[in-house]
Design an enzyme around this catalytic site. Structure first.
Site, PDB file in Angstrom:
ATOM      1  N   GLY B 240      63.845 -39.973 -19.284  1.00  0.00           N
ATOM      2  CA  GLY B 240      63.536 -40.780 -20.453  1.00  0.00           C
ATOM      3  C   GLY B 240      63.980 -40.083 -21.721  1.00  0.00           C
ATOM      4  O   GLY B 240      64.942 -39.304 -21.713  1.00  0.00           O
ATOM      5  N   ARG B 242      64.009 -37.751 -25.214  1.00  0.00           N
ATOM      6  CA  ARG B 242      63.752 -36.356 -25.530  1.00  0.00           C
ATOM      7  C   ARG B 242      62.331 -36.159 -26.036  1.00  0.00           C
ATOM      8  O   ARG B 242      61.638 -35.226 -25.611  1.00  0.00           O
ATOM      9  CB  ARG B 242      64.772 -35.938 -26.589  1.00  0.00           C
ATOM     10  N   GLY B 244      59.697 -37.991 -25.453  1.00  0.00           N
ATOM     11  CA  GLY B 244      58.754 -38.187 -24.353  1.00  0.00           C
ATOM     12  C   GLY B 244      58.746 -37.006 -23.407  1.00  0.00           C
ATOM     13  O   GLY B 244      57.686 -36.512 -23.007  1.00  0.00           O
ATOM     14  N   GLY B 245      59.927 -36.534 -23.044  1.00  0.00           N
ATOM     15  CA  GLY B 245      60.023 -35.403 -22.117  1.00  0.00           C
ATOM     16  C   GLY B 245      59.394 -34.150 -22.694  1.00  0.00           C
ATOM     17  O   GLY B 245      58.631 -33.449 -22.014  1.00  0.00           O
ATOM     18  N   GLU B 264      64.682 -35.211 -17.491  1.00  0.00           N
ATOM     19  CA  GLU B 264      66.101 -35.476 -17.787  1.00  0.00           C
ATOM     20  C   GLU B 264      66.068 -36.327 -19.038  1.00  0.00           C
ATOM     21  O   GLU B 264      65.515 -37.414 -19.028  1.00  0.00           O
ATOM     22  CB  GLU B 264      66.720 -36.172 -16.569  1.00  0.00           C
ATOM     23  N   CYS B 301      72.349 -42.503 -19.043  1.00  0.00           N
ATOM     24  CA  CYS B 301      72.220 -41.103 -19.456  1.00  0.00           C
ATOM     25  C   CYS B 301      73.597 -40.468 -19.635  1.00  0.00           C
ATOM     26  O   CYS B 301      73.756 -39.529 -20.395  1.00  0.00           O
ATOM     27  CB  CYS B 301      71.484 -40.290 -18.401  1.00  0.00           C
ATOM     28  N   GLU B 392      71.817 -38.052 -29.487  1.00  0.00           N
ATOM     29  CA  GLU B 392      72.077 -39.218 -28.664  1.00  0.00           C
ATOM     30  C   GLU B 392      71.673 -40.510 -29.386  1.00  0.00           C
ATOM     31  O   GLU B 392      70.585 -40.591 -29.959  1.00  0.00           O
ATOM     32  CB  GLU B 392      71.273 -39.100 -27.352  1.00  0.00           C
TER      33      GLU B 392
END
Lengths: 527, 527
Positions: B240, B242, B244-245, B264, B301, B392
């Site tokens: 998901g 950045r 969130g990760g 990821e 991605c 991104e």
């Protein structure tokens, strides 16, 4: 070879203005000379050199890299007795132990030379193209492990050779193709400098860029912090205290680009005495236990700090024999005044704990920094009620926990934090009980051993010197044995690259003659 | 199979009082029914069941575990067209794409069934005792990988099947022997529920404990946070954003016992056009580029978000063709209103950036949540001066960077954050330049591909769908391909254990007929 207190920035021996001295633990006196206390500027310079050296060093072929590791081993042996004498003075450890440790250190470097040549660590994997596959063709895919980049290594106090400047972390990082910047442990800076010079000479003699190795002695937390925070450092190897390891983990996590810290930190290594074994040889186990507990003043990560057994006369007999052996045990010089003070503090806390009974102490020593061994006992309910009873006391101190039955032993095991080892003493009649308990134990530890003692960690392909947190900060890894190299590698996949652009390990011609995985099937090792 | 908005706690379908609805992105309308929004109590219950199921599930033999994975695959196919129709409504993705994705999901489960049977993942290693070795004998040492414990999986928005409830994270965790608790993505809860029921039915039919799988739909951050913080969860798989990760990474690091989050997250996937290739086929590359960029509304991605080339007329021709193709490109429905809003915001920021020129936009769409593709250009100096230009923009937006020469291309590559992929378009005349640049590229990415496009990630042993931070939170791993299983394993060493107490993988008789490492040498795969 001389000791003059220098840092080695790449191959360049340099004195820092700030100084510190090493203490001879057996006397409490300072040793000469005094040593450079490396600062942030030295870190910056060493990391810049490591980064600059990385592309060249990572591209060395297996034979040259292996020969470099062997040259380090030869140079360490060539230092001769000066190394042993200096390490004895700085660590308080006896000659035989340090000669053995030197053998282990050199053997480890040679083992990694063979690992590099064999090539398993590359995990080379080739999936040939399937141009006619429907609905879509498969491209040519090839995967290989590559070195992660410059690695920071923190020398440990308790193995001034085997877990220090040229220890397992350094050997495995160099084997992986990573330049290394060592933060030397301040308890043995002379030993560290001798070994660092041996490595630097091997770098030069092997025609490698000087930045492949730097050595930064020092005693400040700022030095270690600056090293882990440096953006050019890509992984960290550490063996030491839980507080120290966690401090580095935090710094690494706060970087713009976080990195992995491989910290081997804290373990009390439960020993389980199963009923039949305890009945058959409780007394023999009692004296063998004290031998393992007091060896090297108990200054091992794998020291047996916890004994679990079902209460009863057989356990009484074990404790009585252990008490007698401990009462006769001689004091031993600890590694440093700080470690000695921590040990005394930990033992005092247990001795004054209302739920703990003091079973025996060793002979009180003359002089400073003497470890006087200690055995305590408590019951399982008390142990489970206070997590502090499960904290490591680094040195020859252990707690025997009387359990109602084997189910309670299991409950105690399941309550433990992650451990490096668990030891099972058992006879054939105990195997059914052990079989029930092993899955519980396996969740908490990296190594399960039967009818031996956890001290003594073989350097071998199957070894795991690791375990769930806080035994280590990454329970998927080991810091001893061939698999230690995996910590400093990452995989890269090449898709449809021309042969001329592939790494040699992935070339169809297989110039390094390594065993690979082809279309999902492994080849056998050629060597 | 029905969709009624339930959570599945173990096999138990249960409604939560709090509700949320899914939005049909093509219309902006809510879909029926409404769904359970799982809370902390549901997390607690699911994790307790997962922990209780762990010993039994981790001990399944390869054949039974493989058959279970195959049963999940069969159950997913048995849902039939309802699954495709629901996924189309919830994701806005077209039928052909979702049918393909279902094939990939089912294929992945079957591949992991084969992986489990083959046994490479066990990394079984046996070092026989050397009783006569001097100065000390070597004990019998055997190492095997074991399942790490219950795993939390966070479904991704952009692959409602292949990276969601039964996607690669779930398949690899189940293959490793870990129970899985899925936090369903709120953008496709009906799709998620159908797949979750298929898994739960396979659990029952396979005679496994119900806690092997739970499914927690929800839209709150509290749900995900509670799941990662639960002490029984031992690892996390996430695909998901950045933000969130990194939120999950922080929660995992603050636990009493920190765990690894395999997130990821973020990648712009540089495409390098080498001079000879650009001269020979710049126009063809321009239109192929736009095809890759706009496929699936750019919601991959591995979407090519950055193009690097040497400035000049050949690059002008590439850009002109790409601009023409983009101008003709049709709008496409994005996955969710939130993703569409982020895309528009990212495109607007580039369009209004003083150092960026807008090259082309796609056809403006009717209706809501339509992605209108975008190509921008800038020069290397501007790109290097503002890191924001390298962030991104999830969707069909890409920036072409004009570089002075290949050295400047290299400088831009070295400045990038970690990436999933880098793509090289080159002709034989470019190979010498490419050879110089590949080591620089390899440090920043997980996969290097030549003369293709990064979208399209093969599920194969050699695949690496990973890369240095922030492409992933752990650059030593992959979330696609057989090696994904390694994330959910840890090694345990057995020393001097009686044969009857060893795991089957380490038994001399080798009952699972797996290829092992014996005394440091690998055996060839039997299958």
């Amino acid at each position: 070879m001389m000791i003059d207190g220098a840092m080695l920035i790449g191959g360049d021996a340099r004195q820092a203005p700030a100084r510190f001295t090493a203490v001879e633990p057996a006397t409490g006196n300072s040793l000469t000379p005094d040593f450079s206390s490396a600062d942030a500027a030295a870190v910056d310079e060493a990391c810049a050199l490591a980064e600059a050296a990385f592309p060249t060093y990572a591209a060395t072929d297996p034979e040259n890299r292996a020969a470099f590791l062997e040259a380090i081993a030869a140079n360490i042996m060539a230092i001769g007795d000066d190394l042993i004498v200096r390490a004895m003075a700085e660590s308080g450890l006896p000659r035989a132990r340090l000669e053995g440790e030197r053998g282990r250190t050199v053997g480890q470097l040679k083992m990694f030379a063979q690992v590099v040549r064999q090539g398993d660590w590359l995990d080379a994997t080739i999936d040939p193209a399937l141009p006619d596959r429907a609905p879509l063709p498969r491209p040519d895919l090839r995967r290989v492990n590559v070195a992660i980049g410059p690695v920071a290594v923190f020398g440990a106090s308790n193995f001034p050779l085997a877990f220090s400047v040229a220890g397992g972390d350094t050997a495995s990082a160099l084997a992986a193709g990573c330049p290394v910047v060592v933060k030397g442990h301040p308890a043995h800076p002379g030993t560290g400098e001798l070994v660092a010079r041996a490595i630097a000479e091997a770098v030069t003699a092997s025609g490698l860029p000087a930045g492949v190795f730097s050595y930064l002695p020092g005693e400040t937390n700022e030095l270690g912090g600056a090293l882990v925070a440096d953006a050019r450092i890509r992984a960290v190897g550490f063996t030491g205290s839980r507080a120290g390891g966690l401090a580095l983990v935090r710094i690494a996590a706060q970087r713009d680009e976080p990195i992995q810290v491989y910290a081997e930190m804290s373990s009390i290594n439960p020993v389980i005495l199963f009923p039949a074994a305890l009945a058959a040889r409780g007394e023999a186990l009692g004296s063998a236990f004290v031998q393992s507990l007091t060896m090297g003043a108990g200054q091992f990560c794998t020291n047996p700090g916890l004994v679990l057994a079902v209460d009863g006369p057989d356990l009484d007999a074990f404790i009585a024999t252990a008490a007698a052996a401990m009462t006769d045990s001689q004091p031993a010089t600890m590694l440093s005044p700080g470690i000695h003070a921590s040990f005394e503090k930990g033992v005092d806390a247990l001795a004054s704990h209302r739920a703990v009974r003091s079973v025996a102490r060793g002979v009180t020593g003359e002089g400073v920094n003497q470890a006087v061994g200690a055995i305590f006992e408590t019951d399982a309910a008390s142990f489970l009620a206070d997590r502090a009873l499960g904290h490591e006391v680094f040195g020859s101190s252990s707690v025997v926990v009387r359990c109602r039955d084997l189910a309670e032993v299991s409950t105690v095991i399941a309550s433990l934090e992650g451990q490096l080892t668990a030891t099972l003493h058992m006879d054939p009649a105990d195997e059914a009980d052990a079989a029930t308990m092993i899955p519980v134990i396996a969740r908490r530890v990296g190594r399960i051993l039967a009818n031996g003692w956890p001290t003594g960690v073989e350097v071998a392909p199957a070894m795991v010197h690791g375990g769930p947190f806080p035994a280590t900060s990454d329970g998927r890894t080991t810091s001893v044995g061939t698999a230690a190299i995996e910590r400093f590698l990452r995989p890269v996949c090449f898709q449809n690259l021309a042969t001329s652009l592939l790494p040699p390990a992935l070339d169809d011609a297989n110039p390094w003659a390594i065993a690979r995985r082809l279309d999902g099937k492994r080849e056998a090792s050629a060597r």
